[in-house]
Design an enzyme around this catalytic site. Structure first.
Site, PDB file in Angstrom:
ATOM      1  N   ASP A 287       0.834  -1.205   0.000  1.00 18.68           N
ATOM      2  CA  ASP A 287       0.000   0.000   0.000  1.00 18.68           C
ATOM      3  C   ASP A 287       0.870   1.257   0.000  1.00 18.68           C
ATOM      4  O   ASP A 287       2.071   1.211   0.309  1.00 18.68           O
ATOM      5  CB  ASP A 287      -0.894  -0.032   1.253  1.00 18.68           C
TER       6      ASP A 287
ATOM      7  N   ASP B  40     -10.749   1.881  -3.361  1.00 19.61           N
ATOM      8  CA  ASP B  40     -11.230   1.617  -2.003  1.00 19.61           C
ATOM      9  C   ASP B  40     -12.753   1.592  -1.971  1.00 19.61           C
ATOM     10  O   ASP B  40     -13.340   1.208  -0.966  1.00 19.61           O
ATOM     11  CB  ASP B  40     -10.711   2.685  -1.025  1.00 19.61           C
TER      12      ASP B  40
HETATM   13  C1  GLA Z   1      -5.732   1.821   2.216  1.00 23.64           C
HETATM   14  C2  GLA Z   1      -6.109   0.666   1.313  1.00 23.64           C
HETATM   15  C3  GLA Z   1      -7.194  -0.153   1.971  1.00 23.64           C
HETATM   16  C4  GLA Z   1      -6.692  -0.666   3.300  1.00 23.64           C
HETATM   17  C5  GLA Z   1      -6.236   0.501   4.166  1.00 23.64           C
HETATM   18  C6  GLA Z   1      -5.545   0.007   5.418  1.00 23.64           C
HETATM   19  O1  GLA Z   1      -6.779   2.722   2.321  1.00 23.64           O
HETATM   20  O2  GLA Z   1      -6.505   1.122   0.058  1.00 23.64           O
HETATM   21  O3  GLA Z   1      -7.570  -1.228   1.149  1.00 23.64           O
HETATM   22  O4  GLA Z   1      -5.651  -1.569   3.083  1.00 23.64           O
HETATM   23  O5  GLA Z   1      -5.337   1.348   3.486  1.00 23.64           O
HETATM   24  O6  GLA Z   1      -5.124   1.026   6.214  1.00 23.64           O
END
Ligand code: GLA
Length: 715
Positions: A450, A515
């Protein structure tokens, strides 16, 4: 016979042709890029592009469509190179000194003795590929040269390529498609966020007026780079379009000393008739030339459970084990433990950097959970965010100087975190070291990698902007990890789809598309994503209802149908499914597994949008098997829907249609004919399915219909 002093240079394959004209003076000119032309005599090209003198103009005819428009030589077009030395050298005029031709590639070496610069441009076009790529290297031959801007490549398109299609958006709403006509002037988009960004994807499509899925001439461009970028389209004096894509450089970011070079990211471009063929060409290219699978070839994409939306930071070992049990019973093949397993991370305010297991949550380390997951026949994946550090972390307390910052400027956090300066060798070694140790010590098959913030005042230790070097350092870590742990797969995630591009994809195997897991939003997001990238990389999860991002309630069928064509998975606590939902989801997963080779290996079928309905499909190579999904977003505005025509099937073959979707119950409103047709009772010629089409029964808003087409084998 060619015009004096001119030479034609061409690069071809069965799909595309690029024709350049080299002249005695100056940089070569782009004469043509597009559909493959037959071999044959090209001498006439040099006459075809010969043009008259103009009144009230300078007395020399300066090439308009140069492979590298520069300043100060009199073509007045926007420049693709801008730079300078302290005492001048702001203009540039390159002469061709060498052309190197190899199978599938062409390199032009050019020099400007006055400005003390050498430029090499390499075009590559692999056999059978629908994508041409180009990149440039600028070398400083003397003194010190500050480079402000160098496009990765430019292309000149015909004047009727006047309509633009771009992809922009924001967090949870990536890949919006916007279309407009550029009549004069310049359209430009700059991304200065230090990652690929949700706002401006580094890509653009231009086409003839009204181009659609199956009509119109379409040209598309994608920059393979995970940092800042700049896209410009200029309407030239003669009406043609000049397209430039390259890295956006901050002031003083690239300073070249004698003998030093700057190499641009790679620019990928394609021509096709219609968007469907365009996407199919880009997908095929991605599969053959961008992706690097651990075993050389892609294995079936494991259906994935990601723990984020089902648990957030509240990790409880026994609950996670129970979720693993429930996931395995549904047919899940990969279990990914998301954020919250390390440091003291109970929310997003701390611990990035402290990549040791939180003993409160996992007293015996990750081993027991990993063993449990593997004993259930699933592989284990883990969330990491290696480029980041929270001020509230042991790592920051030990190394406050390890972050990207600019002396005298405030340290601005994003999601309460700062960015590690990977351009410092000790930081890069540290990051590689803990990732490497984690993989050596645990049976981890997959990282969800990420990257959750934009870069702000990102200077390196020398005080100069470090955006470019940071991206290169990221690629270096990824490359080293891939080399040391070739079996491990990596997902590229940046707050959802903030880092999806051909720069990072050679090191990664999946993207977290957005997301937003709201199925209705996803129809549009996934459609935009699919323009350039293939479905097997597209993380697509069935999530909670009401949805956590939008609050909308959706049936399980809608959620599953939308996730069905991508790299399918789920993003919720599987124990929260009602019994009938769990049974249905297991059937969806089973269907996905049955059709997976086609879904992830076939050619994409796209369709022009109909009355609030989107359709998307895939067809295998010999056109014997296709699957199409129809997605009704909101109620139809008209009584009845226009017949759904299915181009792309074999016109000479007959097809039987079936509805493999679990739990689908035709309503009493369906006609006898529809029941027979969609129940596989009649064999229909592909030609008629394309020319006349079929009438899809009315669908309720937020519902979908999956159709399977099987070619009837001749007796
Ligand atoms: C980001 C990612 C999510 C999740 C969060 C965790 O927003 O896109 O899918 O993994 O971080 O903190």
């Amino acid at each position: 016979m060619m015009m004096q002093g001119e030479n034609i240079i061409r690069l071809d394959n069965a799909k595309l042709t690029l024709i350049l004209v080299a002249r005695a003076q100056g940089a070569p000119e782009i004469a043509y890029f597009g559909k493959a032309l037959s071999g044959g005599d090209l001498a006439a090209v040099s006459y075809l592009r010969s043009r008259n003198q103009f009144h009230n103009s300078i007395d020399v005819d300066i090439v308009q469509a140069s492979v590298l428009p520069t300043l100060g030589i009199g073509n007045f077009n926007p420049a693709a190179l801008r730079g300078r030395r302290e005492n001048g050298d702001w203009s540039a005029d390159f002469n061709l000194v060498q052309v190197k031709k190899r199978a599938g590639s062409l390199t032009l070496i050019m020099e400007d003795g006055t400005a003390g610069l050498r430029l090499s441009i390499t075009y590559s076009l692999a056999k059978g590929s629908a994508v041409l790529d180009v990149c440039q290297t600028l070398t400083c031959l003397r003194g010190v040269y500050t480079l402000d801007d160098l496009a990765a490549g430019v292309m000149v398109l015909p004047d009727d390529a006047s309509e633009l299609l771009i992809h922009d958006g924001q967090w949870c709403n990536e890949f919006n498609e916007r279309r407009f006509v550029l009549k004069s002037g310049t359209w430009a988009a700059e991304n200065r966020k230090g990652r690929t960004s949700h706002d401006h994807f580094p890509q653009i499509i231009l086409g003839t007026p009204g181009f659609g899925e199956h009509h119109g001439e379409v040209y598309g461009f994608h920059l393979g780079w995970s940092g800042n970028h700049k896209i410009c389209v200029d309407v030239l004096d003669d009406g043609r379009r000049l397209v430039r894509l390259g890295e956006f450089l901050h002031p003083g970011e690239i300073v070249l000393k004698k003998g030093e070079s700057y190499t641009t990211p790679r620019l990928y471009m394609s021509y096709a008739h219609g968007l469907n063929a365009f996407s199919a060409g880009f997908h095929d290219f991605t599969r053959r030339h961008i992706l690097h699978w651990p075993a050389g070839v892609m294995r079936a994409r494991p259906i994935t459970l990601n723990t984020w939306e089902g648990n957030y930071f509240a990790h409880e070992l026994s609950a996670l084990m129970a979720q693993a049990d429930a996931a395995a019973a549904l047919g899940i093949e990969r279990f990914v433990l998301d954020d919250g397993w390390f440091g003291v991370r109970d929310d997003d305010s701390s611990s990035l950097g402290d990549w040791y297991v939180d003993a409160r949550k996992y007293p015996d380390g990750l081993g027991p959970l990993i063993d449990h997951v593997r004993a259930k026949g699933m592989e284990f994946g883990l969330w990491v965010e290696p480029e980041m550090i929270n001020p509230d972390s042991d790592l920051y307390r030990a190394h406050p100087d390890w972050v990207l910052t600019t002396q005298g400027r405030p340290l601005i956090t994003g999601r309460k975190q700062l960015v590690l300066d990977l351009t410092r060798p000790e930081v890069l070694e540290h990051v590689f070291g803990w990732l490497d140790a984690l993989l050596r010590g645990n049976a981890i098959a997959y990282f969800k990698w990420d990257m959750n913030r934009d870069l702000v005042a990102a200077s390196g230790v020398n005080g100069r902007p470090a955006y470019h070097d940071q991206v290169r350092a990221l690629y270096e870590i990824l490359a080293r990890l891939r080399a040391s742990h070739p079996g491990v797969e990596i997902e590229t995630c940046a707050s959802g789809g903030g880092r999806i591009d051909f720069g990072v994809l050679p090191f990664t195997h999946r993207v977290w598309t957005s997301d937003s897991t709201d199925a209705t939003e996803r129809v549009r997001i996934q459609r935009g994503y699919s323009r350039f990238f293939p479905p097997e990389l597209m993380g697509a999860h069935v999530s909670n209802t009401p949805g956590h991002q939008t609050g909308r309630r959706h049936t399980l069928s809608w959620r599953a149908a939308v996730a069905f064509f991508g790299h399918m998975g789920m993003e919720m606590d599987p124990r929260h499914l009602a019994a009938d939902e769990a049974a249905e989801l297991a059937q969806w997963f089973a269907l996905h597994k049955r059709l997976r080779p086609l879904l992830h290996g076939g050619a994409t079928l796209t369709f022009d949008a109909m009355d609030h309905r989107h359709a998307h499909g895939v067809i295998n190579e010999d056109k014997s098997h296709a699957v199409v999904g129809l997605y009704q977003i909101q109620s139809q505005s008209r009584k009845g829907a226009a017949p759904f025509r299915v181009p792309g099937l074999d016109p000479k073959a007959h097809y039987r249609i079936s509805m493999p979707q679990p739990w689908l119950k035709p309503t009493r409103m369906w006609s006898e004919g529809q029941l027979s047709l969609l129940g596989g009772k009649v064999a229909v010629p592909g030609e008629l399915l394309a020319a006349i089409g079929l009438i899809i029964p009315e669908l309720r808003p937020e519902s979908a219909l999956i159709l399977e087409f099987h070619k009837v084998q001749e007796a």
